[in-house]
Each structure stands twice: as structure tokens, then as C-alpha cells.
Design a protein around this motif. Structure first.
Motif, PDB file in Angstrom:
ATOM      1  N   TYR A 105       5.753  -5.062  -4.872  1.00  0.00           N
ATOM      2  CA  TYR A 105       4.604  -5.851  -5.315  1.00  0.00           C
ATOM      3  C   TYR A 105       3.670  -5.023  -6.187  1.00  0.00           C
ATOM      4  O   TYR A 105       3.246  -5.463  -7.269  1.00  0.00           O
ATOM      5  CB  TYR A 105       3.847  -6.397  -4.121  1.00  0.00           C
ATOM      6  N   LEU A 106       3.339  -3.803  -5.732  1.00  0.00           N
ATOM      7  CA  LEU A 106       2.406  -2.975  -6.490  1.00  0.00           C
ATOM      8  C   LEU A 106       2.981  -2.564  -7.840  1.00  0.00           C
ATOM      9  O   LEU A 106       2.258  -2.475  -8.833  1.00  0.00           O
ATOM     10  CB  LEU A 106       2.048  -1.722  -5.681  1.00  0.00           C
ATOM     11  N   SER A 107       4.285  -2.324  -7.892  1.00  0.00           N
ATOM     12  CA  SER A 107       4.895  -1.848  -9.126  1.00  0.00           C
ATOM     13  C   SER A 107       5.197  -2.969 -10.112  1.00  0.00           C
ATOM     14  O   SER A 107       5.029  -2.796 -11.325  1.00  0.00           O
ATOM     15  CB  SER A 107       6.173  -1.070  -8.809  1.00  0.00           C
ATOM     16  N   GLU A 108       5.642  -4.128  -9.593  1.00  0.00           N
ATOM     17  CA  GLU A 108       6.179  -5.165 -10.481  1.00  0.00           C
ATOM     18  C   GLU A 108       5.292  -6.406 -10.593  1.00  0.00           C
ATOM     19  O   GLU A 108       5.369  -7.120 -11.594  1.00  0.00           O
ATOM     20  CB  GLU A 108       7.568  -5.586  -9.980  1.00  0.00           C
ATOM     21  N   TYR A 109       4.514  -6.707  -9.609  1.00  0.00           N
ATOM     22  CA  TYR A 109       3.786  -7.970  -9.590  1.00  0.00           C
ATOM     23  C   TYR A 109       2.269  -7.811  -9.705  1.00  0.00           C
ATOM     24  O   TYR A 109       1.609  -8.654 -10.310  1.00  0.00           O
ATOM     25  CB  TYR A 109       4.097  -8.741  -8.305  1.00  0.00           C
ATOM     26  N   ALA A 110       1.714  -6.779  -9.112  1.00  0.00           N
ATOM     27  CA  ALA A 110       0.258  -6.657  -9.027  1.00  0.00           C
ATOM     28  C   ALA A 110      -0.345  -6.327 -10.387  1.00  0.00           C
ATOM     29  O   ALA A 110       0.223  -5.558 -11.174  1.00  0.00           O
ATOM     30  CB  ALA A 110      -0.117  -5.586  -8.009  1.00  0.00           C
ATOM     31  N   SER A 111      -1.508  -6.891 -10.655  1.00  0.00           N
ATOM     32  CA  SER A 111      -2.260  -6.530 -11.849  1.00  0.00           C
ATOM     33  C   SER A 111      -2.922  -5.171 -11.627  1.00  0.00           C
ATOM     34  O   SER A 111      -2.968  -4.651 -10.508  1.00  0.00           O
ATOM     35  CB  SER A 111      -3.322  -7.587 -12.141  1.00  0.00           C
ATOM     36  N   ASN A 112      -3.431  -4.597 -12.700  1.00  0.00           N
ATOM     37  CA  ASN A 112      -4.091  -3.298 -12.583  1.00  0.00           C
ATOM     38  C   ASN A 112      -5.291  -3.368 -11.637  1.00  0.00           C
ATOM     39  O   ASN A 112      -5.546  -2.435 -10.862  1.00  0.00           O
ATOM     40  CB  ASN A 112      -4.539  -2.816 -13.957  1.00  0.00           C
ATOM     41  N   ARG A 113      -6.018  -4.478 -11.689  1.00  0.00           N
ATOM     42  CA  ARG A 113      -7.170  -4.625 -10.802  1.00  0.00           C
ATOM     43  C   ARG A 113      -6.742  -4.738  -9.351  1.00  0.00           C
ATOM     44  O   ARG A 113      -7.338  -4.101  -8.470  1.00  0.00           O
ATOM     45  CB  ARG A 113      -7.971  -5.860 -11.217  1.00  0.00           C
ATOM     46  N   ALA A 114      -5.687  -5.539  -9.099  1.00  0.00           N
ATOM     47  CA  ALA A 114      -5.204  -5.682  -7.727  1.00  0.00           C
ATOM     48  C   ALA A 114      -4.641  -4.362  -7.211  1.00  0.00           C
ATOM     49  O   ALA A 114      -4.853  -3.989  -6.048  1.00  0.00           O
ATOM     50  CB  ALA A 114      -4.136  -6.780  -7.661  1.00  0.00           C
ATOM     51  N   ARG A 115      -3.941  -3.629  -8.062  1.00  0.00           N
ATOM     52  CA  ARG A 115      -3.384  -2.346  -7.650  1.00  0.00           C
ATOM     53  C   ARG A 115      -4.480  -1.347  -7.326  1.00  0.00           C
ATOM     54  O   ARG A 115      -4.360  -0.560  -6.373  1.00  0.00           O
ATOM     55  CB  ARG A 115      -2.478  -1.802  -8.759  1.00  0.00           C
ATOM     56  N   SER A 116      -5.549  -1.368  -8.098  1.00  0.00           N
ATOM     57  CA  SER A 116      -6.652  -0.433  -7.848  1.00  0.00           C
ATOM     58  C   SER A 116      -7.364  -0.713  -6.535  1.00  0.00           C
ATOM     59  O   SER A 116      -8.038   0.165  -5.990  1.00  0.00           O
ATOM     60  CB  SER A 116      -7.658  -0.501  -9.000  1.00  0.00           C
ATOM     61  N   VAL A 117      -7.203  -1.938  -6.005  1.00  0.00           N
ATOM     62  CA  VAL A 117      -7.822  -2.295  -4.732  1.00  0.00           C
ATOM     63  C   VAL A 117      -6.850  -2.089  -3.574  1.00  0.00           C
ATOM     64  O   VAL A 117      -7.175  -1.461  -2.557  1.00  0.00           O
ATOM     65  CB  VAL A 117      -8.321  -3.761  -4.757  1.00  0.00           C
ATOM     66  N   PHE A 118      -5.619  -2.603  -3.721  1.00  0.00           N
ATOM     67  CA  PHE A 118      -4.685  -2.604  -2.609  1.00  0.00           C
ATOM     68  C   PHE A 118      -4.135  -1.216  -2.291  1.00  0.00           C
ATOM     69  O   PHE A 118      -3.976  -0.864  -1.122  1.00  0.00           O
ATOM     70  CB  PHE A 118      -3.524  -3.561  -2.889  1.00  0.00           C
ATOM     71  N   LYS A 119      -3.832  -0.426  -3.315  1.00  0.00           N
ATOM     72  CA  LYS A 119      -3.218   0.872  -3.041  1.00  0.00           C
ATOM     73  C   LYS A 119      -4.155   1.820  -2.301  1.00  0.00           C
ATOM     74  O   LYS A 119      -3.759   2.416  -1.287  1.00  0.00           O
ATOM     75  CB  LYS A 119      -2.725   1.503  -4.345  1.00  0.00           C
ATOM     76  N   PRO A 120      -5.420   1.986  -2.722  1.00  0.00           N
ATOM     77  CA  PRO A 120      -6.314   2.836  -1.921  1.00  0.00           C
ATOM     78  C   PRO A 120      -6.555   2.289  -0.514  1.00  0.00           C
ATOM     79  O   PRO A 120      -6.661   3.055   0.438  1.00  0.00           O
ATOM     80  CB  PRO A 120      -7.610   2.865  -2.739  1.00  0.00           C
ATOM     81  N   THR A 121      -6.633   0.955  -0.406  1.00  0.00           N
ATOM     82  CA  THR A 121      -6.831   0.371   0.922  1.00  0.00           C
ATOM     83  C   THR A 121      -5.641   0.650   1.822  1.00  0.00           C
ATOM     84  O   THR A 121      -5.801   0.986   3.008  1.00  0.00           O
ATOM     85  CB  THR A 121      -7.039  -1.147   0.794  1.00  0.00           C
ATOM     86  N   LEU A 122      -4.440   0.549   1.275  1.00  0.00           N
ATOM     87  CA  LEU A 122      -3.244   0.834   2.052  1.00  0.00           C
ATOM     88  C   LEU A 122      -3.197   2.293   2.481  1.00  0.00           C
ATOM     89  O   LEU A 122      -2.853   2.602   3.628  1.00  0.00           O
ATOM     90  CB  LEU A 122      -2.003   0.492   1.224  1.00  0.00           C
ATOM     91  N   GLU A 123      -3.574   3.182   1.583  1.00  0.00           N
ATOM     92  CA  GLU A 123      -3.514   4.603   1.898  1.00  0.00           C
ATOM     93  C   GLU A 123      -4.576   5.025   2.900  1.00  0.00           C
ATOM     94  O   GLU A 123      -4.522   6.131   3.426  1.00  0.00           O
ATOM     95  CB  GLU A 123      -3.637   5.422   0.613  1.00  0.00           C
ATOM     96  N   LEU A 124      -5.556   4.144   3.163  1.00  0.00           N
ATOM     97  CA  LEU A 124      -6.525   4.442   4.223  1.00  0.00           C
ATOM     98  C   LEU A 124      -5.849   4.508   5.591  1.00  0.00           C
ATOM     99  O   LEU A 124      -6.339   5.181   6.497  1.00  0.00           O
ATOM    100  CB  LEU A 124      -7.630   3.379   4.240  1.00  0.00           C
ATOM    101  N   LEU A 125      -4.725   3.792   5.738  1.00  0.00           N
ATOM    102  CA  LEU A 125      -3.997   3.845   7.005  1.00  0.00           C
ATOM    103  C   LEU A 125      -3.543   5.261   7.325  1.00  0.00           C
ATOM    104  O   LEU A 125      -3.481   5.648   8.489  1.00  0.00           O
ATOM    105  CB  LEU A 125      -2.778   2.910   6.954  1.00  0.00           C
ATOM    106  N   ALA A 126      -3.219   6.016   6.274  1.00  0.00           N
ATOM    107  CA  ALA A 126      -2.777   7.394   6.502  1.00  0.00           C
ATOM    108  C   ALA A 126      -3.924   8.299   6.928  1.00  0.00           C
ATOM    109  O   ALA A 126      -3.679   9.378   7.480  1.00  0.00           O
ATOM    110  CB  ALA A 126      -2.128   7.940   5.234  1.00  0.00           C
ATOM    111  N   GLY A 127      -5.161   7.885   6.676  1.00  0.00           N
ATOM    112  CA  GLY A 127      -6.308   8.694   7.049  1.00  0.00           C
ATOM    113  C   GLY A 127      -6.872   8.407   8.421  1.00  0.00           C
ATOM    114  O   GLY A 127      -7.756   9.127   8.877  1.00  0.00           O
ATOM    115  N   VAL A 128      -6.374   7.368   9.082  1.00  0.00           N
ATOM    116  CA  VAL A 128      -6.859   7.047  10.427  1.00  0.00           C
ATOM    117  C   VAL A 128      -6.278   8.056  11.416  1.00  0.00           C
ATOM    118  O   VAL A 128      -5.068   8.307  11.414  1.00  0.00           O
ATOM    119  CB  VAL A 128      -6.441   5.619  10.826  1.00  0.00           C
TER     120      VAL A 128
END
Length: 331
Positions: A105-128
Motif C-alpha cells: 500500500y505504501l509503495s504502490e497505492y498511497a499518495s505522498n501525503r498519506a505516506r508521510s502520515v502512515f509510515k511514521p505512525t506505523l514506525e511508532l510501534l517500534a518505539g513502544v
């Protein structure tokens, strides 16, 4: 004639000395990492050899009972290995497809704006902190999963004239159980799978995508039949690295899965998910909390560490071999 302070020759000499200093600092950092790794391995080997001087390696590798601190000590590592691999495989079954789907989804479907929101939010899981995942599984996840249980699922209808009826019984979850621990470990490794896989998918050149679109392929066909196969080496590497991360997890599985080493059994496979277990890392924590800092029980912690090191080393070597074997190079 002496050179002026700002002469080109003086500036060039200063730049050369700076470059030498930077190179030595970087080489020192790399050497420090190497020496720390070698020191850890040597420490593990030394204590492991002392442990095997008192306990037979065959008994250690084939024993089905692990009880180093209670009663007559036994040091069979198979229950710990089976518990570790069980949680790893179940968490992989959860994280790998979800992580790959997110990466697509992030590579093929998401817009640049959506990617800038979803990817950092997803990577927050690694910081918990992992201890938070463990308490989340213990306090919230297990009660939620245990609500619809127990139930029975008929596998073969009762009207079958020849074959008998078999029933798959889903047991009630224990307070500490494999299923909750596997789910939270799966959540923890999703960011690793999605991030590395997304990088591999993004590295596929657009010329392959455009060629597939030129012959009438849909977006889904291009994503799943062109881009994913072209990024296989990176995706598989992310899988293996995520599995290595799951194998080495400590606090989440210690809190959620418990400290009751047991061998898996097969009359009802789902029973293994409902029961508590103990992983290699949890056993090491349990031994480290003991008062004694000497003896066979203490040395067994290093044998467990060496066992875990060998497992993760094999998996990382496998990941590197797959990466090199199936790597695609594009001009």
C-alpha cells in the motif's frame, strides 16, 4: 619563502589531516563493534564449555524437562526451544502478510501525503517499550480473546454415513498463554517487515511498472505479479530479520506467555496456544533473578544464550544468502 596562513597548500594539508582523522575515527568505531561482538561470543563460549563440563550436551539438546532452580535440577532445552519457535511462527503468521500488505500500500497505492502520515505512525510501534506490549496482552488482550471460549467446531458433519464425527475443541485461555504473546510479538515486528519491504518495493524501477501497464495490467496485477517478485530478495530478508527479532524478544513474552516450560502436544493443536510456555529469553531472565551467581544453574544461562545466538546467526546467514541469491540489479 614561507607560505601564508590561508595559502592553498596549507589549506590542502589541513584537509588531508582532517580526512585522516575522520577515517581513523570511523575505523575505530567499526573496530569497537567488532571487538564487542567477539568479546560477547568468547564470554558465551567460555561459560558454555564450563556448563557442558557438568551437563552432557546430548542431555541438554534432547532433554524434555527444564527445571534448573527447583528440586532436582534438569537441563533439557527442548521445551524452551519449542516455546520460542511456537511463538515465533504464530507471530510470523500474523505479521508477515500484514506487513507485506502495508508495504504494498505504501509503495504502490498511497499518495505522498498519506505516506508521510502512515509510515511514521506505523514506525511508532517500534518505539513502544516491549514491557508495555506484555502488560497489554496480559491485562486487555487475553480477556478479550477468552470471551467467546470455549466452543466446539464440527469438522465432519454428523450426517456423514461412513466417517465418524470429529470435533475441534477450542480451549479456554490461561492467564499466561501463547496466543496473546504471539499476537503482541506480531504487532512488534510489523514495522520491521513493512519498512524493509517498502524500501525493497520502492527500489524496483518504474520501467517495469510502465511495461506492465503498457500490456493492460491492472494496479493489483502490477503490484503483486511484477513489483513483489522483483523485490523478493528484500522482502524475504525482512521476513528473516523480523523472525530473528521475534526469537530474541524477552519482556513481552515473559509477561504474556509465563514461565512454565512445556513440550507441545498434538491431540488438539489449539491447546498449545491456550497454555502458558517459557521461551529461551524468559528462562534466562528467570535464572538471572536467582540469588546465586555461580554453579551449573548460572552457567546454563550462558548455554541458553549460545543456543539463541546460534539460532539467530543461522537465520541471518540465511537471510544474507537469500538476498545475494535472488537480488535483482537494475541499471
Amino acid at each position: 619563502m614561507p607560505h601564508s596562513r590561508d595559502s592553498p597548500i596549507r589549506r590542502d594539508g589541513l584537509a588531508v589531516r582532517k580526512e585522516r582523522l575522520y577515517r581513523r575515527l570511523l575505523a575505530g568505531s567499526a573496530l569497537l563493534t567488532f571487538l564487542v561482538t567477539v568479546g560477547i561470543v568468547l564470554a558465551l563460549i567460555g561459560q558454555t564449555l564450563r556448563f557442558f563440563g557438568a551437563i552432557s550436551p546430548i542431555d541438554y539438546l534432547t532433554g524434555t524437562d527444564w527445571s534448573p532452580l527447583i528440586g532436582d535440577p534438569t537441563y533439557g532445552v527442548l521445551p524452551l526451544v519449542s516455546g520460542t519457535l511456537l511463538i515465533t511462527f504464530v507471530s510470523a503468521a500474523i505479521a508477515l502478510p500484514i506487513g507485506l500488505a502495508i508495504a504494498i500500500y505504501l509503495s504502490e497505492y498511497a499518495s505522498n501525503r498519506a505516506r508521510s502520515v502512515f509510515k511514521p505512525t506505523l514506525e511508532l510501534l517500534a518505539g513502544v517499550p516491549t514491557v508495555i506490549y506484555g502488560y497489554f496482552a496480559l491485562v486487555y488482550l487475553t480477556p478479550i480473546l477468552d470471551r467467546p471460549l470455549p466452543l466446539s467446531i464440527p469438522i465432519i458433519p454428523t450426517w456423514t454415513p461412513v466417517l465418524p464425527e470429529y470435533t475441534l475443541v477450542v480451549p479456554s485461555l490461561r492467564t499466561f498463554n501463547v496466543l496473546s504473546a504471539s499476537i503482541v510479538v506480531g504487532l512488534m515486528i510489523i514495522p520491521m517487515v513493512s519498512s524493509i519491504s517498502e524500501d525493497a518495493l520502492s527500489a524496483v524501477p518504474d520501467s517495469l511498472r510502465n511495461a506492465a501497464y503498457g500490456v493492460g495490467s491492472t494496479k493489483l496485477d502490477v503490484s503483486t505479479r511484477v513489483v513483489v517478485p522483483a523485490a523478493t530478495s528484500g522482502i524475504v530478508s525482512s521476513y528473516v530479520l523480523a523472525l530473528s527479532r521475534a526469537i530474541g524478544e524477552t519482556m513481552a513474552v515473559t509477561i504474556a506467555a509465563g514461565q512454565s516450560p512445556r513440550m507441545p502436544y498434538f491431540p488438539n493443536v489449539l491447546d498449545n496456544l491456550a497454555q502458558s510456555t517459557e521461551t529461551i529469553t524468559a528462562a534466562m531472565v528467570n535464572i538471572a533473578q536467582a540469588e546465586s551467581r555461580s554453579g551449573v544453574a548460572f552457567e546454563s544461562m550462558f548455554a541458553l544464550g549460545m543456543t539463541l545466538f546460534v539460532i539467530t546467526l543461522i537465520m541471518n546467514v540465511l537471510a544474507e544468502w537469500i538476498r545475494r541469491r535472488y537480488r535483482e540489479e537494475y541499471a
